[in-house]
Design an enzyme around this catalytic site. Sequence first.
Site, PDB file in Angstrom:
ATOM      1  N   VAL A  96       0.863  -1.179   0.000  1.00 15.84           N
ATOM      2  CA  VAL A  96       0.000   0.000   0.000  1.00 15.84           C
ATOM      3  C   VAL A  96       0.901   1.231   0.000  1.00 15.84           C
ATOM      4  CG1 VAL A  96      -1.704   1.286   1.339  1.00 15.84           C
ATOM      5  CG2 VAL A  96      -1.850  -1.204   1.201  1.00 15.84           C
ATOM      6  N   HIS A 113      -7.120  -4.100 -10.301  1.00 12.21           N
ATOM      7  CA  HIS A 113      -7.617  -4.950  -9.210  1.00 12.21           C
ATOM      8  C   HIS A 113      -8.529  -6.023  -9.801  1.00 12.21           C
ATOM      9  CE1 HIS A 113      -8.737  -6.056  -5.184  1.00 12.21           C
ATOM     10  NE2 HIS A 113      -9.999  -6.089  -5.584  1.00 12.21           N
ATOM     11  N   ASP A 145      -5.789   6.358  -4.729  1.00 20.20           N
ATOM     12  CA  ASP A 145      -5.861   7.413  -3.721  1.00 20.20           C
ATOM     13  C   ASP A 145      -5.344   6.828  -2.409  1.00 20.20           C
ATOM     14  OD1 ASP A 145      -7.869   5.869  -2.677  1.00 20.20           O
ATOM     15  OD2 ASP A 145      -9.489   7.273  -3.126  1.00 20.20           O
ATOM     16  N   GLU A 146      -5.687   7.495  -1.293  1.00 24.54           N
ATOM     17  CA  GLU A 146      -5.053   7.069  -0.046  1.00 24.54           C
ATOM     18  C   GLU A 146      -5.665   5.810   0.553  1.00 24.54           C
ATOM     19  OE1 GLU A 146      -4.768  10.639   2.305  1.00 24.54           O
ATOM     20  OE2 GLU A 146      -3.736  11.647   0.641  1.00 24.54           O
ATOM     21  N   GLY A 147      -6.801   5.363   0.025  1.00 26.88           N
ATOM     22  CA  GLY A 147      -7.417   4.145   0.540  1.00 26.88           C
ATOM     23  C   GLY A 147      -6.885   2.911  -0.174  1.00 26.88           C
ATOM     24  N   VAL A 148      -7.455   1.746   0.190  1.00 28.27           N
ATOM     25  CA  VAL A 148      -7.063   0.503  -0.472  1.00 28.27           C
ATOM     26  C   VAL A 148      -8.101   0.201  -1.555  1.00 28.27           C
ATOM     27  CG1 VAL A 148      -6.679  -1.973  -0.170  1.00 28.27           C
ATOM     28  CG2 VAL A 148      -5.880  -0.375   1.568  1.00 28.27           C
ATOM     29  N   ASP A 149      -7.716   0.361  -2.807  1.00 24.85           N
ATOM     30  CA  ASP A 149      -8.581   0.072  -3.960  1.00 24.85           C
ATOM     31  C   ASP A 149      -9.836   0.938  -3.983  1.00 24.85           C
ATOM     32  OD1 ASP A 149      -6.765  -1.959  -4.717  1.00 24.85           O
ATOM     33  OD2 ASP A 149      -7.760  -3.407  -3.436  1.00 24.85           O
TER      34      ASP A 149
HETATM   35  C1  GRF Z   1      -3.423  -9.464 -10.890  1.00 26.84           C
HETATM   36  O1  GRF Z   1      -4.567 -10.261 -10.704  1.00 26.84           O
HETATM   37  C2  GRF Z   1      -3.689  -8.052 -10.453  1.00 26.84           C
HETATM   38  O2  GRF Z   1      -4.997  -7.633 -10.706  1.00 26.84           O
HETATM   39  C3  GRF Z   1      -3.448  -8.143  -8.970  1.00 26.84           C
HETATM   40  O3  GRF Z   1      -2.347  -9.012  -8.830  1.00 26.84           O
HETATM   41  C4  GRF Z   1      -2.284  -9.882  -9.959  1.00 26.84           C
HETATM   42  C5  GRF Z   1      -0.931  -9.688 -10.574  1.00 26.84           C
HETATM   43  O4  GRF Z   1      -0.690 -10.504 -11.648  1.00 26.84           O
HETATM   44  N1  GRF Z   1      -3.288  -6.822  -8.396  1.00 26.84           N
HETATM   45  P1  GRF Z   1       0.593 -10.268 -12.566  1.00 26.84           P
HETATM   46  O5  GRF Z   1       1.813 -10.127 -11.647  1.00 26.84           O
HETATM   47  O6  GRF Z   1       0.361  -9.067 -13.410  1.00 26.84           O
HETATM   48  O7  GRF Z   1       0.681 -11.533 -13.367  1.00 26.84           O
END
Ligand code: GRF
Length: 222
Positions: A96, A113, A145-149
């Site tokens: 983070v 994500h 931003d400053e939060g998680v996702d």
């Molecule tokens: C992906 O599913 C991405 O969305 C998540 O971590 C995984 C990373 O995969 N944040 P890679 O390293 O790009 O193969």
Amino acid sequence: MSEKKLKLGVLVSGSGTNLQAIIDACESGKIPAEVKVVVSNKPGVYALERAKKHGIPNYVVDHKLYQTREDFEREVIKILKEHEVELVCLAGFMRVLTPFFLRAFPGRVINIHPAILPSFPGVNAQKQAIDYGVKFSGCTVHFVDEGVDTGPIIIQAVVPVYDDDTEETLRERILKEEHRIYPMAIKLIAEGRVSVEGRKVRASAPKPSYQPLHNPPLDEGF
Ligand code: GRF
């Protein structure tokens, strides 16, 4: 035609399949961008090999060797600035970032994500989706931003969740779409087609056509 290319810095922690998709899209000329540098917070990950294969400068900044988050981030910022990075792309980066980092690249950090945010933020998004029993999941590229996702959403893709899915089968289905929407999000930004007003990101792009999806599918006559 010599088009100006957006300079990308990609932060990774793992296998780097999204990094690969971004590199490929840049190299094929699909998007007006280039990966200037790759930074991993973990030594020995395959993403670093991918960077090497493409002759992209790559660094390990092992967070375990730094006393504070800020010390770790200061080093990462230094490397990104040295390579004149204009957009920071988190691609499977498992740390983070604090406001200290975000202030160095205001509005210029994006993340992918593996869920339809705001559902299932944080780690193990695919497992969260399966455990919850949702019929659709997908992936999201958003500003950080400053939060998680929690940052403003740029683009999302949807896939069905099947009754016999495992975390692995769902991960694969989602990953295929990640590899399409991440380069697309970068393209939109590189072409100056994105504007942000509060939480809302407007992309100058046509309205998507759609077929409604149902899971399970509707019987005939519905
Ligand atoms: C992906 O599913 C991405 O969305 C998540 O971590 C995984 C990373 O995969 N944040 P890679 O390293 O790009 O193969």
